[in-house]
Design a protein around this motif. Sequence first.
Motif, short mmCIF file in Angstrom:
data_model
loop_
_atom_site.label_atom_id
_atom_site.label_comp_id
_atom_site.label_asym_id
_atom_site.label_seq_id
_atom_site.Cartn_x
_atom_site.Cartn_y
_atom_site.Cartn_z
N VAL A 322 0.86 -1.19 0.00
CA VAL A 322 0.00 0.00 0.00
C VAL A 322 0.89 1.23 0.00
CG1 VAL A 322 -1.56 1.38 1.43
CG2 VAL A 322 -2.00 -1.05 1.11
N LYS A 323 0.55 2.22 -0.82
CA LYS A 323 1.32 3.46 -0.85
C LYS A 323 0.59 4.53 -0.05
CE LYS A 323 3.70 6.73 -3.88
NZ LYS A 323 4.08 7.06 -5.27
N ASP A 324 1.31 5.13 0.89
CA ASP A 324 0.81 6.27 1.64
C ASP A 324 1.08 7.51 0.80
OD1 ASP A 324 0.33 8.40 3.35
OD2 ASP A 324 1.28 7.47 5.09
N MET A 325 0.03 8.08 0.24
CA MET A 325 0.18 9.21 -0.68
C MET A 325 0.64 10.48 0.05
SD MET A 325 -0.67 7.53 -3.33
CE MET A 325 -0.84 8.75 -4.63
N THR A 326 0.50 10.51 1.36
CA THR A 326 0.92 11.70 2.11
C THR A 326 2.41 11.73 2.37
OG1 THR A 326 0.57 10.70 4.30
CG2 THR A 326 -1.34 11.71 3.25
N THR A 327 3.06 10.55 2.32
CA THR A 327 4.50 10.49 2.58
C THR A 327 5.28 9.92 1.39
OG1 THR A 327 4.39 8.26 3.53
CG2 THR A 327 4.07 10.12 5.04
N GLY A 328 4.59 9.22 0.50
CA GLY A 328 5.26 8.57 -0.63
C GLY A 328 5.84 7.22 -0.28
N LYS A 329 5.68 6.78 0.95
CA LYS A 329 6.24 5.50 1.38
C LYS A 329 5.30 4.35 1.04
CE LYS A 329 8.98 7.32 5.23
NZ LYS A 329 9.25 7.26 6.68
N VAL A 330 5.89 3.16 0.87
CA VAL A 330 5.12 1.95 0.60
C VAL A 330 5.20 1.05 1.83
CG1 VAL A 330 4.92 -0.12 -0.83
CG2 VAL A 330 5.50 2.08 -1.88
N GLU A 331 4.05 0.57 2.25
CA GLU A 331 3.96 -0.33 3.41
C GLU A 331 3.55 -1.72 2.94
OE1 GLU A 331 1.11 1.47 6.15
OE2 GLU A 331 1.45 3.35 5.09
N ILE A 332 4.06 -2.75 3.60
CA ILE A 332 3.57 -4.10 3.39
C ILE A 332 2.53 -4.34 4.47
CG2 ILE A 332 4.13 -6.55 3.28
CD1 ILE A 332 5.23 -4.82 0.99
N THR A 333 1.29 -4.56 4.04
CA THR A 333 0.18 -4.56 4.98
C THR A 333 -0.56 -5.90 5.03
OG1 THR A 333 -1.55 -3.86 3.43
CG2 THR A 333 -0.15 -2.12 4.39
N SER A 334 -1.34 -6.04 6.10
CA SER A 334 -2.26 -7.15 6.24
C SER A 334 -3.66 -6.65 5.87
CB SER A 334 -2.25 -7.66 7.68
OG SER A 334 -3.22 -8.67 7.86
N MET A 335 -4.32 -7.38 5.00
CA MET A 335 -5.67 -6.99 4.58
C MET A 335 -6.65 -8.14 4.76
SD MET A 335 -5.46 -4.65 1.15
CE MET A 335 -4.78 -2.99 1.20
N ASN A 336 -7.89 -7.77 4.99
CA ASN A 336 -8.97 -8.74 5.11
C ASN A 336 -10.28 -8.04 4.84
OD1 ASN A 336 -10.80 -10.72 5.74
ND2 ASN A 336 -10.62 -10.40 7.94
N HIS A 337 -10.64 -7.94 3.59
CA HIS A 337 -11.93 -7.30 3.28
C HIS A 337 -12.46 -7.79 1.94
CE1 HIS A 337 -10.06 -4.26 0.47
NE2 HIS A 337 -9.01 -4.54 1.20
N GLY A 338 -13.77 -7.94 1.87
CA GLY A 338 -14.43 -8.35 0.64
C GLY A 338 -15.28 -7.25 0.04
N PHE A 339 -15.30 -6.09 0.72
CA PHE A 339 -15.99 -4.90 0.23
C PHE A 339 -14.96 -3.77 0.15
CE2 PHE A 339 -19.26 -7.51 1.99
CZ PHE A 339 -20.39 -7.28 1.21
N ALA A 340 -15.20 -2.80 -0.72
CA ALA A 340 -14.27 -1.69 -0.88
C ALA A 340 -15.02 -0.38 -1.02
CB ALA A 340 -13.39 -1.92 -2.11
N LEU A 341 -14.37 0.68 -0.63
CA LEU A 341 -14.92 2.02 -0.75
C LEU A 341 -14.67 2.53 -2.17
CD1 LEU A 341 -16.32 4.28 0.86
CD2 LEU A 341 -14.04 5.07 1.56
N ASP A 342 -15.72 3.00 -2.82
CA ASP A 342 -15.61 3.51 -4.19
C ASP A 342 -15.11 4.95 -4.14
OD1 ASP A 342 -15.91 4.37 -6.77
OD2 ASP A 342 -18.06 4.00 -6.90
N ARG A 343 -13.87 5.16 -4.58
CA ARG A 343 -13.27 6.50 -4.50
C ARG A 343 -14.05 7.53 -5.31
NH1 ARG A 343 -9.20 3.99 -7.48
NH2 ARG A 343 -7.69 4.15 -5.80
N ASP A 344 -14.66 7.10 -6.42
CA ASP A 344 -15.37 8.05 -7.27
C ASP A 344 -16.66 8.56 -6.63
OD1 ASP A 344 -13.44 7.79 -9.26
OD2 ASP A 344 -14.47 6.10 -10.20
N SER A 345 -17.10 7.90 -5.58
CA SER A 345 -18.34 8.32 -4.91
C SER A 345 -18.07 9.30 -3.76
CB SER A 345 -19.07 7.10 -4.36
OG SER A 345 -18.33 6.50 -3.29
N LEU A 346 -16.80 9.51 -3.43
CA LEU A 346 -16.47 10.33 -2.26
C LEU A 346 -16.60 11.82 -2.57
CD1 LEU A 346 -13.31 8.36 -1.08
CD2 LEU A 346 -15.55 8.40 0.05
N PRO A 347 -16.98 12.60 -1.57
CA PRO A 347 -17.09 14.05 -1.77
C PRO A 347 -15.71 14.70 -1.83
CG PRO A 347 -17.48 13.52 0.52
CD PRO A 347 -17.36 12.20 -0.20
N GLY A 348 -15.68 15.97 -2.22
CA GLY A 348 -14.42 16.68 -2.33
C GLY A 348 -13.70 16.85 -1.01
#
Length: 406
Positions: A322-348
């Motif tokens: 996963v890339k942290d866009m605020t720092t530019g760093k990449v993290e190796i992460t643990s994930m567990n999800h079958g649903f995702a947030l749609d970025r195009d639906s988010l407000p400004g």
Amino acid sequence: MSGTDPHNTPAPEAHDDAWAEPAATAVLVLADGTVIKGIGLGASGHAVGEVCFNTAMTGYEEILTDPSYAGQIITFTFPHIGNVGTNEEDIETVSMAGASGVRGVVLHSSITDPSNYRATRNFDQWLKARGIVGIAGIDTRALTALIRDKGMPNAVIAHAENGVFDMAALKQEAAGWPGLVGMDLVPMVTSGQRFTWDETPWEWGKGYGRQEAPAHHVVAIDYGIKRNILRLLARAGCKVTVVPATTSSEDILALAPDGVFLSNGPGDPAATGEYAVPVIRDIIDRGIPTFGICLGHQMLGLAVGGRTTKMHQGHHGANHPVKDMTTGKVEITSMNHGFALDRDSLPGTAKETHVSLFDGSNAGIELTDKPVFSVQYHPEASPGPQDSHYLFDRFVDLIAKTKRAA
């Protein structure tokens, strides 16, 4: 040569018991009628759920006690699961004896005796004690390929020591299960009452510690919270009060929190959001520093006007970049999800802060007008091993900043 006819030499006496295929004592029945046979382990009986695959090579005890897996049957892609046994220190459910909600486990290789100095119980015995149905001897690579091609199937996993199954009934149950879309599973894993937490992370040679001088008060809403999340909040200097998922915003505000934590959890965020989103919206509208993880992240997105979607195969594993866009760093992460947030639906007002480098899906947001942020992964799970622990410090810094400005 003797007078025997080499063409009439009798076949050697069969001593092939060790080579014989063992009788199937477990089955995995997919909703499309596919039947996969194997060797039963863990609890006897049957359970219905959604089959997903997890790519982690370690941490199987933590995974199987993660309440976020409620309603799911976990296929481990790593073949040697159970080789380090289990212990009482690595369980992630808040209630040590409570069921995590996972429906079953699918393995490639049979379970071996444990080989680890921390082990207190054989993995098979542990599965039996926790009521988890298991099957081994499965081509998990083929099953994983099927999931990648067709998505996560609904299925029934069954274990019977006598190898007798009512296949027609199992197929009917698998085909008739409605699936996780629209399903609120949080009630089966959330706490039944409010409690406080002061345990800090495990240290070599010391075990777990205690928080003695908290600087901030955090209320954690339990949608299926993991113990190590609470430990890292305590280590970051927080007095933690855990409240059930259905706690009202009035009751949360009455506790005078410096910050609110939205936990991980199972099921469809839109279904849980029917009662959780109004509470979250009220909290963030009041300007209280808020940090969400996984289900908490998804419902935070819903609270600000976004929407969530069901994923094709989901993200389950301990090797997700996963890339942290605020720092530019990449993290190796643990994930567990079958649903995702749609970025195009988010407000400004919702800025994307983290992105999955596997598929480009959203992995984090922050609000530009409120002290609020969240991530789609598990920063407490330590696959990096501590790549993402900074998020707890970021939360505490946000609390301190908000208190100074008050």
